[in-house]
Scaffold this motif. Structure first.
Motif, PDB file in Angstrom:
ATOM      1  N   ALA A  48       0.874  -1.179   0.000  1.00  0.00           N
ATOM      2  CA  ALA A  48       0.000   0.000   0.000  1.00  0.00           C
ATOM      3  C   ALA A  48       0.907   1.223   0.000  1.00  0.00           C
ATOM      4  N   ALA A  49       0.825   2.013  -1.070  1.00  0.00           N
ATOM      5  CA  ALA A  49       1.581   3.259  -1.146  1.00  0.00           C
ATOM      6  C   ALA A  49       0.752   4.336  -0.452  1.00  0.00           C
ATOM      7  N   VAL A  50       1.205   4.735   0.724  1.00  0.00           N
ATOM      8  CA  VAL A  50       0.443   5.689   1.539  1.00  0.00           C
ATOM      9  C   VAL A  50       0.893   7.098   1.200  1.00  0.00           C
ATOM     10  N   VAL A  51      -0.073   7.933   0.838  1.00  0.00           N
ATOM     11  CA  VAL A  51       0.216   9.335   0.546  1.00  0.00           C
ATOM     12  C   VAL A  51       0.274  10.096   1.861  1.00  0.00           C
ATOM     13  N   LEU A  52       1.442  10.632   2.178  1.00  0.00           N
ATOM     14  CA  LEU A  52       1.630  11.353   3.436  1.00  0.00           C
ATOM     15  C   LEU A  52       1.121  12.782   3.327  1.00  0.00           C
ATOM     16  N   PRO A  53       0.709  13.349   4.447  1.00  0.00           N
ATOM     17  CA  PRO A  53       0.262  14.745   4.421  1.00  0.00           C
ATOM     18  C   PRO A  53       1.396  15.673   4.012  1.00  0.00           C
ATOM     19  N   ALA A  54       1.030  16.756   3.349  1.00  0.00           N
ATOM     20  CA  ALA A  54       2.030  17.755   2.969  1.00  0.00           C
ATOM     21  C   ALA A  54       2.459  18.535   4.208  1.00  0.00           C
ATOM     22  N   PRO A  55       3.638  19.167   4.164  1.00  0.00           N
ATOM     23  CA  PRO A  55       4.072  19.989   5.296  1.00  0.00           C
ATOM     24  C   PRO A  55       3.031  21.068   5.610  1.00  0.00           C
ATOM     25  N   ALA A  56       3.002  21.494   6.837  1.00  0.00           N
ATOM     26  CA  ALA A  56       2.028  22.495   7.279  1.00  0.00           C
ATOM     27  C   ALA A  56       2.115  23.741   6.410  1.00  0.00           C
ATOM     28  N   GLY A  57       0.942  24.226   5.943  1.00  0.00           N
ATOM     29  CA  GLY A  57       0.880  25.438   5.141  1.00  0.00           C
ATOM     30  C   GLY A  57       1.040  25.196   3.664  1.00  0.00           C
ATOM     31  N   ALA A  58       1.427  23.972   3.252  1.00  0.00           N
ATOM     32  CA  ALA A  58       1.604  23.708   1.823  1.00  0.00           C
ATOM     33  C   ALA A  58       0.251  23.561   1.164  1.00  0.00           C
ATOM     34  N   GLU A  59       0.213  23.913  -0.119  1.00  0.00           N
ATOM     35  CA  GLU A  59      -1.038  23.837  -0.864  1.00  0.00           C
ATOM     36  C   GLU A  59      -0.827  22.964  -2.084  1.00  0.00           C
ATOM     37  N   ASP A  60      -1.873  22.287  -2.487  1.00  0.00           N
ATOM     38  CA  ASP A  60      -1.783  21.449  -3.676  1.00  0.00           C
ATOM     39  C   ASP A  60      -1.942  22.293  -4.922  1.00  0.00           C
ATOM     40  N   ALA A  61      -2.005  21.631  -6.076  1.00  0.00           N
ATOM     41  CA  ALA A  61      -2.073  22.352  -7.350  1.00  0.00           C
ATOM     42  C   ALA A  61      -3.332  23.180  -7.455  1.00  0.00           C
ATOM     43  N   GLY A  62      -4.406  22.792  -6.729  1.00  0.00           N
ATOM     44  CA  GLY A  62      -5.660  23.543  -6.790  1.00  0.00           C
ATOM     45  C   GLY A  62      -5.698  24.688  -5.827  1.00  0.00           C
ATOM     46  N   GLY A  63      -4.656  24.854  -5.043  1.00  0.00           N
ATOM     47  CA  GLY A  63      -4.610  25.976  -4.120  1.00  0.00           C
ATOM     48  C   GLY A  63      -5.253  25.683  -2.795  1.00  0.00           C
ATOM     49  N   LYS A  64      -5.663  24.409  -2.554  1.00  0.00           N
ATOM     50  CA  LYS A  64      -6.314  24.072  -1.297  1.00  0.00           C
ATOM     51  C   LYS A  64      -5.313  23.371  -0.389  1.00  0.00           C
ATOM     52  N   ASP A  65      -5.563  23.472   0.903  1.00  0.00           N
ATOM     53  CA  ASP A  65      -4.717  22.766   1.853  1.00  0.00           C
ATOM     54  C   ASP A  65      -4.864  21.270   1.636  1.00  0.00           C
ATOM     55  N   LYS A  66      -3.786  20.569   1.743  1.00  0.00           N
ATOM     56  CA  LYS A  66      -3.810  19.125   1.530  1.00  0.00           C
ATOM     57  C   LYS A  66      -4.519  18.455   2.693  1.00  0.00           C
ATOM     58  N   ASP A  67      -5.210  17.379   2.373  1.00  0.00           N
ATOM     59  CA  ASP A  67      -5.898  16.628   3.413  1.00  0.00           C
ATOM     60  C   ASP A  67      -4.871  15.968   4.316  1.00  0.00           C
ATOM     61  N   THR A  68      -5.202  15.876   5.577  1.00  0.00           N
ATOM     62  CA  THR A  68      -4.333  15.186   6.511  1.00  0.00           C
ATOM     63  C   THR A  68      -4.651  13.703   6.560  1.00  0.00           C
ATOM     64  N   ALA A  69      -5.828  13.311   6.128  1.00  0.00           N
ATOM     65  CA  ALA A  69      -6.190  11.893   6.125  1.00  0.00           C
ATOM     66  C   ALA A  69      -5.400  11.184   5.018  1.00  0.00           C
ATOM     67  N   PRO A  70      -4.756  10.050   5.344  1.00  0.00           N
ATOM     68  CA  PRO A  70      -3.925   9.387   4.339  1.00  0.00           C
ATOM     69  C   PRO A  70      -4.754   8.746   3.234  1.00  0.00           C
ATOM     70  N   VAL A  71      -4.222   8.782   2.055  1.00  0.00           N
ATOM     71  CA  VAL A  71      -4.789   8.103   0.893  1.00  0.00           C
ATOM     72  C   VAL A  71      -3.825   6.988   0.519  1.00  0.00           C
TER      73      VAL A  71
END
Length: 231
Positions: free
Chosen positions: A156-179
């Motif tokens: 299972a490749a777990v997507v880790l949360p981005a560093p605090a304050g980082a934004e994804d390509a859409g400009g929204k804060d990244k989810d903290t829940a792992p994918v």
């Protein structure tokens, strides 16, 4: 007139006694034993040479690597050559007669120039087909089980949360829940000086882009799924 009478020395006609001989006369029996010993030594040497020649002739043609090949690379005719090697039951190698079946398969590990090719160095199943993609993921030290991953493992490749304050390509804060993304280990590289290593993962086309994006951001950790049979 004085008459001189000469007396010729009297020679003793009897043979004088000869001094005893100091040499040792070899007995016929000892001389024969030495001859037999020399013959046996010659025969043993000849038999030993025959055995060495026979073993040297017991050779097989196997496949060897002609150049350094990275893990995940699909083998081509330029990567392989045929060498004659002494037959060894304890050595796992690929017979030269199986060259056609090896071409197109991918290396499960890094292959070094001059090494013999073994079945364990090839990824099971060979080519991927059209229904899968391969993504190289650099995993930081501690983000993958140490010495536990091997080719063919389900992870299972777990997507880790981005560093605090980082934004994804859409400009929204990244989810903290792992994918998580289901994947299969294709090949594993060698850890670098920091302990990071590259793992080639097979994923479905629907997950390839997401996994590549998160891998580039160093946001992937790997969890090995249970193996069948608990091996």
């Amino acid at each position: 007139m004085d008459t001189q009478t000469s007396f010729a020395p009297q020679l003793d006609a009897r043979p004088r006694d000869l001094p005893p001989s100091t040499g040792t006369k070899k007995a016929p029996g000892r001389r024969w034993s030495l001859t037999v010993l020399l013959v046996l030594v010659t025969l043993v040497g000849a038999l030993g040479g025959a055995v060495v020649v026979a073993r040297a002739g017991d050779r097989v043609d196997v496949l060897a690597i002609t150049r350094d090949v990275p893990a995940g690379h699909r083998l081509t005719v330029q990567d392989l050559t045929t060498v004659s090697f002494a037959k060894d039951p304890g050595l796992s190698s690929v017979p030269a007669a199986q060259r056609a079946s090896v071409l197109g398969k991918r290396a499960a590990v890094d292959l070094r120039h001059g090494g013999l090719l073994s079945p364990a160095q090839l990824t099971p199943g060979g080519a991927l087909g059209d229904a899968a993609q391969v993504v190289g993921v650099e995993v930081k030290r501690g983000n993958a089980p140490r010495d536990e991953l091997r080719a063919g493992d389900k992870v299972a490749a777990v997507v880790l949360p981005a560093p605090a304050g980082a934004e994804d390509a859409g400009g929204k804060d990244k989810d903290t829940a792992p994918v998580t993304i289901s994947a299969t280990v294709k090949a594993i590289g060698t850890p670098d000086s920091t302990g990071a290593l590259v793992v080639n993962l097979i994923v479905s086309p629907a997950d390839g882009a997401l996994l590549a994006t998160k891998a580039a951001a160093k946001q992937i950790a790997l969890v090995r799924e249970p193996r069948e049979g608990g091996s």
